[in-house]
Scaffold this active site. Structure first.
Site, PDB file in Angstrom:
ATOM      1  N   PRO A 119       4.968 -23.435  21.491  1.00 48.98           N
ATOM      2  CA  PRO A 119       3.628 -22.849  21.309  1.00 48.98           C
ATOM      3  C   PRO A 119       3.471 -21.389  21.727  1.00 48.98           C
ATOM      4  O   PRO A 119       2.728 -21.059  22.651  1.00 48.98           O
ATOM      5  CB  PRO A 119       2.757 -23.770  22.156  1.00 48.98           C
ATOM      6  CG  PRO A 119       3.664 -24.204  23.262  1.00 48.98           C
ATOM      7  CD  PRO A 119       5.020 -24.350  22.626  1.00 48.98           C
ATOM      8  N   CYS A 120       4.120 -20.499  21.000  1.00 45.95           N
ATOM      9  CA  CYS A 120       3.998 -19.075  21.310  1.00 45.95           C
ATOM     10  C   CYS A 120       2.577 -18.564  21.059  1.00 45.95           C
ATOM     11  O   CYS A 120       2.190 -17.531  21.590  1.00 45.95           O
ATOM     12  CB  CYS A 120       5.027 -18.267  20.527  1.00 45.95           C
ATOM     13  SG  CYS A 120       4.901 -18.426  18.746  1.00 45.95           S
TER      14      CYS A 120
END
Length: 156
Positions: A119-120
């Site tokens: 989850p950047c």
């Protein structure tokens, strides 16, 4: 390497992988949807579908992204960011043990090959701003809104 294209609320997701795991998930503005889902990618397709339907907060996939040791270290730290939460690039650098590595951390974040699964999109600027995102800031905003806890509405 197997590839499948699926429709999402944010565009066409391209998922690549093999028996060693999912190696890449990216988003494209347009393209075609696959008619057949390779068996090695069934879990990835189902879990992404569940995520977009609001039925999943965490992914349980075998992943096999390509990257440098440093990039993989950053991506492992990204996986620790809880659903619905954000951290700044500075906080992320501190967690990795080097405040001065903020640019390298940001670069590794931008090279994340597993859209949403790593989850950047949960990394923001120190001032709370939505900073660069490979999928486009409109997608980052959508993802963060999608993950925002719903507020209790009054019955009266």
């Amino acid at each position: 390497m197997e590839i499948v294209y699926i429709n999402t609320p944010l565009g066409i997701a391209k998922i690549s992988g093999d028996n060693d795991g999912v190696s890449a998930i990216s988003i494209e503005d347009e393209g075609f949807i696959s008619n057949v889902i390779p068996s090695v990618l069934l879990d990835a397709v189902q879990q992404l579908t569940d995520y977009f339907e609001g039925k999943r907060e965490n992914f349980d996939l075998v992943i096999n992204p390509s990257g440098t040791d440093f990039q993989k270290k950053v991506w492992q730290e990204l996986e620790k960011i809880p659903f619905g939460k954000t951290v700044s690039y500075l906080e992320l650098s501190k967690k990795l043990g080097d405040v001065k590595a903020i640019r390298a951390v940001a670069s590794a974040n931008g090279k994340n090959p597993l859209w949403i699964v790593i989850p950047c999109h949960r990394v923001i600027g120190s001032d709370g701003s939505l900073t660069g995102y490979a999928g486009g800031l409109h997608r980052k905003k959508w993802l963060l809104e999608h993950e925002k806890p719903s507020s209790q509405q009054s019955l009266f």
